[in-house]
Design a protein around this motif. Structure first.
Motif, PDB file in Angstrom:
ATOM      1  N   ARG A 161     -47.368  12.611  25.873  1.00 30.70           N
ATOM      2  CA  ARG A 161     -47.174  12.546  24.412  1.00 30.70           C
ATOM      3  C   ARG A 161     -48.502  12.715  23.677  1.00 30.70           C
ATOM      4  O   ARG A 161     -48.574  13.363  22.648  1.00 30.70           O
ATOM      5  N   SER A 162     -49.540  12.131  24.227  1.00 35.86           N
ATOM      6  CA  SER A 162     -50.868  12.237  23.633  1.00 35.86           C
ATOM      7  C   SER A 162     -51.326  13.695  23.592  1.00 35.86           C
ATOM      8  O   SER A 162     -51.788  14.190  22.562  1.00 35.86           O
ATOM      9  N   ASP A 164     -49.347  16.423  23.932  1.00 37.62           N
ATOM     10  CA  ASP A 164     -48.418  17.226  23.138  1.00 37.62           C
ATOM     11  C   ASP A 164     -48.717  17.135  21.644  1.00 37.62           C
ATOM     12  O   ASP A 164     -48.551  18.096  20.898  1.00 37.62           O
ATOM     13  N   ASN A 165     -49.162  15.955  21.202  1.00 40.71           N
ATOM     14  CA  ASN A 165     -49.411  15.734  19.781  1.00 40.71           C
ATOM     15  C   ASN A 165     -50.881  15.869  19.400  1.00 40.71           C
ATOM     16  O   ASN A 165     -51.248  15.644  18.244  1.00 40.71           O
ATOM     17  N   THR A 172     -51.529   7.237  20.466  1.00 40.72           N
ATOM     18  CA  THR A 172     -50.152   7.394  20.943  1.00 40.72           C
ATOM     19  C   THR A 172     -49.547   6.034  21.248  1.00 40.72           C
ATOM     20  O   THR A 172     -48.406   5.744  20.854  1.00 40.72           O
TER      21      THR A 172
END
Length: 180
Positions: A161-162, A164-165, A172
Motif C-alpha cells: 500500500r505504501s 502503491d500510494n 500508510t
C-alpha cells in the motif's frame, strides 16, 4: 549527474573550463568568480565538485574547502609550487598548464566516487524512531486481528500500500489506524 561548480578569478578562465567539461559530457551547474558565490551555490546542492583556481578575489581555495558542505570535493588548478602548499588539505590538484585529458579523467573519477556514495547512502536502511515503529506495529496488529493475517503478510500489505500510494510506510500505517 554530478553537480559541478567552476570558480576562477577571471570569468574567461571559468568559462573555458566549463566549455571543456561540457564538450566532454559533464554538466556544469554554475560558473562564478568568487569563493562566496561558489559556497552559495554549493549550499543549494547536497554534493558535487568545485573546480577552482588557487586565489580568488575574496579567498583562497583552502578557505573554500573549509566551508564546503560535507558531500563536496574540490579540484584546484595551479602551478606545481602552489599545489605543494595545499597538499594534505583534501584538495585534488591539477598542474598548470592544463592537460585536457587529465581534467576530464580527474572529474570523471571524482564524479563516479560521488555517485557511488549517493548509492550507498540510498541503500542504507532507514532508522525509525520508537514512535514510528510503534505506529507500524499497531497497524500490523490491527491487520492481524481483523484480517487473520500473519505478521509477515501484514507487513507486506503495508509495504505494498505504501508503494502503491507513493507514501512512507509510517504514513500508510497512520492512515490505516485513522480509518479504524
Amino acid at each position: 549527474m554530478t553537480n559541478i561548480i567552476v570558480v576562477f578569478a577571471k570569468i574567461e578562465d571559468a568559462k573555458g573550463i566549463k566549455n571543456i567539461l561540457v564538450k566532454n559530457g559533464f554538466s556544469v551547474m554554475a560558473v562564478c568568480t568568487s569563493g562566496a558565490q561558489a559556497l552559495s551555490y554549493a549550499d543549494e546542492f547536497h554534493d558535487g565538485i568545485i573546480i577552482s583556481g588557487y586565489r580568488l578575489a575574496d579567498m583562497i581555495c583552502v578557505d573554500i574547502k573549509e566551508n564546503l558542505p560535507p558531500g563536496f570535493e574540490m579540484v584546484v588548478m595551479a602551478s606545481q609550487r602552489v599545489l605543494a602548499e595545499v597538499s594534505g588539505t583534501g584538495i585534488m590538484g591539477l598542474v598548470m598548464p592544463l592537460k585536457v585529458h587529465e581534467l576530464v579523467n580527474t572529474v570523471g573519477m571524482m564524479s563516479q566516487g560521488i555517485i557511488r556514495r549517493r548509492k550507498k547512502q540510498k541503500e542504507k536502511p532507514k532508522v525509525r524512531s520508537a514512535e514510528e515503529s510503534a505506529i507500524i506495529d499497531s497497524a500490523k496488529t490491527l491487520l492481524i486481528q481483523r484480517n487473520n493475517m500473519t505478521e509477515d503478510e501484514a507487513h507486506r500489505y503495508l509495504l505494498k500500500r505504501s508503494m502503491d500510494n507513493s507514501i512512507s510506510l509510517v504514513e500508510t500505517a497512520q492512515m490505516l489506524l485513522a480509518l479504524n
